[in-house]
Design an enzyme around this catalytic site. Structure first.
Site, PDB file in Angstrom:
ATOM      1  N   GLU A  49     -42.815   1.853   9.309  1.00 32.86           N
ATOM      2  CA  GLU A  49     -42.698   3.298   9.469  1.00 32.86           C
ATOM      3  C   GLU A  49     -41.223   3.633   9.373  1.00 32.86           C
ATOM      4  O   GLU A  49     -40.409   3.113  10.138  1.00 32.86           O
ATOM      5  CB  GLU A  49     -43.148   3.703  10.869  1.00 32.86           C
ATOM      6  CG  GLU A  49     -44.541   4.223  10.985  1.00 32.86           C
ATOM      7  CD  GLU A  49     -44.779   4.732  12.402  1.00 32.86           C
ATOM      8  OE1 GLU A  49     -44.057   5.652  12.828  1.00 32.86           O
ATOM      9  OE2 GLU A  49     -45.657   4.185  13.069  1.00 32.86           O
ATOM     10  N   ASP A  60     -40.778  12.684  20.179  1.00 29.41           N
ATOM     11  CA  ASP A  60     -40.067  11.442  20.449  1.00 29.41           C
ATOM     12  C   ASP A  60     -39.319  11.437  21.775  1.00 29.41           C
ATOM     13  O   ASP A  60     -38.796  12.449  22.212  1.00 29.41           O
ATOM     14  CB  ASP A  60     -39.079  11.162  19.308  1.00 29.41           C
ATOM     15  CG  ASP A  60     -39.798  10.724  18.044  1.00 29.41           C
ATOM     16  OD1 ASP A  60     -40.524   9.720  18.126  1.00 29.41           O
ATOM     17  OD2 ASP A  60     -39.664  11.400  17.008  1.00 29.41           O
TER      18      ASP A  60
END
Lengths: 264, 394
Positions: A49, A60
């Site tokens: 990724e 995040d």
């Protein structure tokens, strides 16, 4: 079948669990980033990724936020990442690459242009954490109109419940099961109902089920190993790279060990 | 999909984790506003606790100066000093109804944080307010107020360390804690149903103003104006006039040091559609699609995006959006102090600053209603520093 689907199918045929890492594009710099992709491929990673840094990464936690911020400050942008990917593919890299990015970056670049560029350079999948199922049509319509377009990876969470069938219906590649509520990079305390949730997903999914968020070692997934086809490590991998000054041997050893333990 | 949008703006651009939370919120909200008991309770607190209704004040000396009737909707007279409390009362009552025990909020200048801390104290809820470290530094008074009210102020150190980042952190925390936590968003922004909900709870401003103006003038105003950051006081001021096609609606954004300098907060002047904080709307972005840091002397207007309904009102032509510079706003602030004896918030002064332009072709038979969204006490230091030529604190 694209690279990612082929690789995951190969894992399945060999009876192995797949291992995917997340890395922030552009770190330590573009050249180092390319080297890290190649090192991981050599170490046997199943897919990577590649996080496209965005100014406001709401899905995040602190580690990836800091990494994104650092990368942006160094001048990383989508255009540069496309160039790097194009280069690494030219140098023979065949590891499946998945872009993990926020929708605004795609929207600003232009959806049509983005999809065409992904096809041109060889991006196999896209994960867009702030584009839930209900908002995806504007993007999937374009993806579906192109042959060899990257696969849109669907995310599920312990909160998804009755949404699972709807999300899985046309899902391809693999389904990304978020292990807990919240954001990336928290400690590995999975949601209290993790097994029931994964069982539910597994029973309804005809594509591989991958678990991510809060995983550091293969041991962290021991309790759910029978319910998943592999796992994803992000924040911990970035931490290790940052702390070792992007020591390629650290990456190599980590991936080899993880894969071995995951399949022990 | 369509009912979450205003034209092409709005939507729900949040992580999958929050989709069921938003659905639960939407159901609870729709039920609540259809329940006369809920609305009764809301209006009870607005009257008895907030001190509504607020006056629609005929500003005699401003009227004389500009040659058209000028009315000020005095939201500055609300408890806690601004319109923010209208929305907070509505959302916290909803949180209570949903059985939540904790509330979180984001704040820039601290006004929404103070309003949320106030509401949380009133209803006995735990309260955490996210605030950028930059803002904590420059808005110390409001940090103290929030703490006195029993709230925890959580410093946010990421990105630009301001409102946009505090909002990101509130969204992250909400994703983690949604089971018992209600996120009180302070402006007409965020994923559906927030823009709709904030408009509903702020529409009391225009509901009153429309009636008050009819009582005083026997007709509707010609122009209705308000300042726009995220756009909550403005959408509240517009709400009951949107269907009155003869009423001109004007939203005033912050042009900071001037649109041409790039140091501004006018999402609708130069922004292009983008996605931030769960919505698609006009957004200030750099050449890579990253969100640009807004700039305004007013912390409350210092936001790179704008509520989706404003984006829609702009594109449909129903409302006009203009911008005024820091300097124009500060001159208007000074003028209101001296002509009317009212110290407005710097945010509200932006709306006042457009008076010279909008009244140019207007007559004494016509009228303008301006939303005076907040009082200027909180800005005393900024105002002092500005007029002493020390530059900004904000």
């Amino acid at each position: 079948m694209n690279r990612m689907e082929q690789r995951l199918q190969a894992c399945k045929q060999e009876g192995k669990k797949a291992f995917i890492t997340y890395m922030t594009a552009g770190l330590p710099d573009m050249e180092g980033c390319k080297k890290l992709i190649q090192t991981q491929e050599a170490a046997g990673i199943d897919a990577i990724e590649l996080g496209i840094p965005f100014s406001d990464p709401v899905a995040d936690g602190p580690v990836i936020q800091a990494a994104s911020y650092k990368s942006i400050c160094q001048g990383t942008n989508l255009k540069g990442v496309f160039e790097m990917v194009s280069q690494v593919r030219k140098e023979g890299c065949e590891v499946p690459l998945i872009f993990m990015m926020y929708f605004n970056t795609i929207l600003y670049y232009g959806i049509e242009k983005f999809v065409e560029k992904c096809i041109e350079v060889g991006v196999d999948g896209v994960i867009v954490p702030d584009l839930p199922f209900e908002e995806q049509k504007q993007f999937t319509d374009v993806l579906n109109a192109h042959e060899h377009a990257p696969i849109m990876i669907q995310l599920l969470t312990p909160m998804s419940k009755q949404r699972i069938p709807m999300i899985l219906e046309n899902a391809r590649g693999f389904v990304y099961c978020v292990s807990s509520m919240g954001v990336t990079g928290q400690a590995a305390d999975f949601h209290k109902d993790i097994r029931a949730y994964l069982k539910e997903v597994k029973s309804q999914s005809n594509i591989p089920v991958m678990i991510g968020f809060g995983i550091r070692t293969a041991k962290d997934v021991d309790g759910v190993r029978d319910l998943v086809d592999g796992c994803i490590v992000g924040s911990h991998f970035i931490n290790m790279m940052e702390e070792s000054g992007y020591d390629m041997n650290v990456a190599k050893t980590y991936i080899e060990t993880f894969k071995q333990e995951l399949n022990a | 999909m369509s009912n979450t949008y205003y034209g092409e703006f709005g939507g729900q651009y949040v992580a999958e984790t929050l989709m069921n939370t938003l659905a639960e919120l939407e159901r609870a909200y729709e039920e609540a506003i259809a329940d006369p008991k809920f609305m009764e309770e809301y209006h009870y607190y607005l009257k008895e606790y907030v001190g509504r209704e607020t006056p629609l004040y005929f500003a005699e000396r401003l009227t004389e100066k500009y040659g058209t009737k000028i009315y000020l909707k005095r939201e500055d007279l609300n408890h806690t000093g601004a319109h923010k409390i209208n929305n907070v009362i509505g959302q916290i009552l909803l949180a209570k109804r949903m059985g939540k025990t904790k509330v979180i909020a984001e704040t820039g200048a601290g006004q929404h944080g103070v309003a949320t801390a106030t509401g949380a104290a009133l209803f006995g809820m735990e309260c955490k307010v996210f605030m950028g470290t930059e803002d904590i530094e420059r808005q110390h008074l409001n940090v103290m107020r929030m703490e006195m009210l029993g709230a925890t102020v959580v410093p946010v150190q990421s990105g630009s360390n301001t409102l946009k980042d505090a909002t990101n952190e509130a969204i992250r925390t909400w994703a983690k804690e949604a089971e018992d936590t209600f996120y009180v968003i302070g402006s007409a922004v965020g994923p559906h149903p927030y823009p709709k909900m904030v408009k509903q709870f702020q529409s009391v401003i225009s509901e009153e103003a429309k009636r008050q103006h009819l009582e005083k003038e026997g007709k509707l105003p010609d122009v209705v104006m308000a300042c726009v950051g995220g756009g909550s006081n403005c959408i509240g001021m517009f709400a009951h006039f949107i269907d009155e096609q003869d009423v001109k609606l004007i939203g005033v954004e912050a042009a900071g040091l001037g649109i041409e300098t790039g140091k501004h907060a006018s999402a609708m002047a130069l922004g292009r559609p983008g996605v931030l904080h769960g919505m698609k709307s006009y957004l200030l972005q750099d050449e890579d699609g990253n969100v640009q840091i807004a700039h305004s002397i007013s912390a409350g207007l210092d936001y790179p995006g704008v509520g989706p309904e404003h984006a829609y009102l702009k594109d449909s032509g129903r409302a006009t959006y203009v911008s005024v510079t820091d300097e124009e706003a500060m001159n208007a602030l000074s003028e209101l102090c001296k002509l009317e004896g009212i110290i407005p918030a710097i945010e509200s002064a932006h709306a006042l600053a457009y008076l010279p332009k909008v009244t140019k072709d207007m007559t004494m038979e016509q009228s303008v209603v301006i939303c005076l969204s907040g009082r200027g006490d909180k800005d005393a230091h900024t105002i002092e520093a500005y007029f002493n030529g020390e530059g900004y604190l904000n």
